[in-house]
Scaffold this motif. Structure first.
Motif, PDB file in Angstrom:
ATOM      1  N   GLU A 108       0.852  -1.180   0.000  1.00  0.00           N
ATOM      2  CA  GLU A 108       0.000   0.000   0.000  1.00  0.00           C
ATOM      3  C   GLU A 108       0.891   1.234   0.000  1.00  0.00           C
ATOM      4  O   GLU A 108       2.002   1.213   0.517  1.00  0.00           O
ATOM      5  N   ASN A 109       0.379   2.311  -0.584  1.00  0.00           N
ATOM      6  CA  ASN A 109       1.111   3.583  -0.588  1.00  0.00           C
ATOM      7  C   ASN A 109       2.541   3.381  -1.097  1.00  0.00           C
ATOM      8  O   ASN A 109       3.513   3.803  -0.471  1.00  0.00           O
ATOM      9  N   ALA A 110       2.664   2.738  -2.249  1.00  0.00           N
ATOM     10  CA  ALA A 110       3.969   2.428  -2.817  1.00  0.00           C
ATOM     11  C   ALA A 110       4.196   3.213  -4.109  1.00  0.00           C
ATOM     12  O   ALA A 110       3.256   3.758  -4.701  1.00  0.00           O
ATOM     13  N   VAL A 111       5.452   3.242  -4.526  1.00  0.00           N
ATOM     14  CA  VAL A 111       5.824   3.942  -5.752  1.00  0.00           C
ATOM     15  C   VAL A 111       6.761   3.061  -6.564  1.00  0.00           C
ATOM     16  O   VAL A 111       7.430   2.174  -6.033  1.00  0.00           O
ATOM     17  N   LEU A 112       6.793   3.324  -7.867  1.00  0.00           N
ATOM     18  CA  LEU A 112       7.790   2.710  -8.732  1.00  0.00           C
ATOM     19  C   LEU A 112       8.920   3.720  -8.869  1.00  0.00           C
ATOM     20  O   LEU A 112       8.780   4.749  -9.529  1.00  0.00           O
ATOM     21  N   LEU A 113      10.044   3.431  -8.228  1.00  0.00           N
ATOM     22  CA  LEU A 113      11.158   4.363  -8.167  1.00  0.00           C
ATOM     23  C   LEU A 113      12.098   4.150  -9.352  1.00  0.00           C
ATOM     24  O   LEU A 113      12.560   3.030  -9.595  1.00  0.00           O
ATOM     25  N   ARG A 114      12.376   5.238 -10.074  1.00  0.00           N
ATOM     26  CA  ARG A 114      13.247   5.162 -11.255  1.00  0.00           C
ATOM     27  C   ARG A 114      14.610   5.799 -11.009  1.00  0.00           C
ATOM     28  O   ARG A 114      15.598   5.402 -11.603  1.00  0.00           O
ATOM     29  N   GLU A 115      14.655   6.799 -10.149  1.00  0.00           N
ATOM     30  CA  GLU A 115      15.920   7.468  -9.843  1.00  0.00           C
ATOM     31  C   GLU A 115      15.827   8.038  -8.442  1.00  0.00           C
ATOM     32  O   GLU A 115      14.799   8.592  -8.055  1.00  0.00           O
ATOM     33  N   ALA A 116      16.916   7.924  -7.691  1.00  0.00           N
ATOM     34  CA  ALA A 116      16.879   8.307  -6.280  1.00  0.00           C
ATOM     35  C   ALA A 116      17.930   9.348  -5.936  1.00  0.00           C
ATOM     36  O   ALA A 116      18.629   9.239  -4.939  1.00  0.00           O
TER      37      ALA A 116
END
Length: 265
Positions: A108-116
């Protein structure tokens, strides 16, 4: 003629003691002043810099201080606060719909992270709390550790994955996808395994090759010292950190997680 000896005090004789009432009054006054001051800050009647205001939202760009851990924990515990803080980080990501993929698995409340802030290779699915902790660690600890020990900044992080519907890997031969009994934080997108770091000069520092145990016979070089500091500093921004010294299953990576039990090993 010698003077008469002074009489000794006995248990039956009253002793002179100061009344404890003054101590209680002083404590009550100090407590009242603290409560009044806290309420004044909370209500906005007393203005103090946000970085010293325990009720202010987490500012991801502010230098860490004694309130940072509390503010980070509060942001991670509230979905709206977490997303608001994550929006300040400069990370490139897109929201993911909530999902359940199996018993004890999903997020839940997640993201697809591409750059940090640095390159991370393949995009990863991370809960907002995990992505926020990663941003704080990279910005306020990882980069400074790299500069201190290698003279370079971090350009990229290599990872071994994040979300996976599996159990805890104890290195005991148990099947990681066995029926749920003790789900890993990976099963809720609350964990990331990091295998190494690429510096701005192109050099790659691998956990598997450059990690050095505390009882090693040789003196630790700059790469090993950097990895030690990276591991140690991660414990300030994640609930759980496991490294190569934990067990054989972690010999080639750092396991970072939010949620679960607090540990730094």
């Amino acid at each position: 003629m010698s003077p008469a000896p002074r009489p000794h005090a006995t248990a039956n004789q009253p002793t002179s003691t100061r009344s404890p009432r003054w101590g209680r009054w002083i404590f009550a006054l100090l407590w009242g002043a603290a409560v009044a001051g806290g309420y004044a800050v909370y209500s906005g009647a007393l203005i103090i810099p946000e970085r010293f205001n325990p009720w202010a939202a987490l500012d991801v760009a502010a230098p860490p201080n004694f309130l940072t851990a509390t503010k980070l924990a509060r942001a991670r515990g509230d979905p709206a606060r977490c997303l608001a803080a994550l929006a300040q980080t400069g990370m490139r990501y897109s929201p993911l719909p909530d999902r359940v993929t199996g018993p004890g698995c999903g997020f839940e409340n997640a993201v697809l992270l591409r750059e940090a802030g640095v390159r991370i290779g393949a995009p990863v699915s991370l809960s907002c709390p995990m992505a926020l902790s990663l941003a704080m660690w990279e910005r306020h600890a990882l980069q400074s550790a790299a500069v201190l020990h290698t003279g370079q900044r971090i350009a990229a992080i290599s990872h071994l994955g994040s979300y996976a519907c599996r159990n805890v890997n104890r290195g005991d031969g148990a099947a990681p996808n066995a029926p749920p009994g003790n789900r890993s934080q990976h099963a809720t997108a609350d964990a990331l395994d990091i295998a190494g770091f690429t510096l701005t000069n192109g050099k790659y520092i691998a956990v598997l090759r450059q990690w050095q145990t505390d009882d090693a016979a040789t003196v630790a070089g700059s790469d090993a010292l950097f990895l030690k500091e990276a591991h140690r500093s991660a414990c300030r921004y994640f609930n759980g950190v496991l490294g190569p010294d934990y067990n054989a299953a972690h010999r080639d990576h750092f396991h970072l997680e939010t949620g679960g039990y607090g540990m730094c090993r």
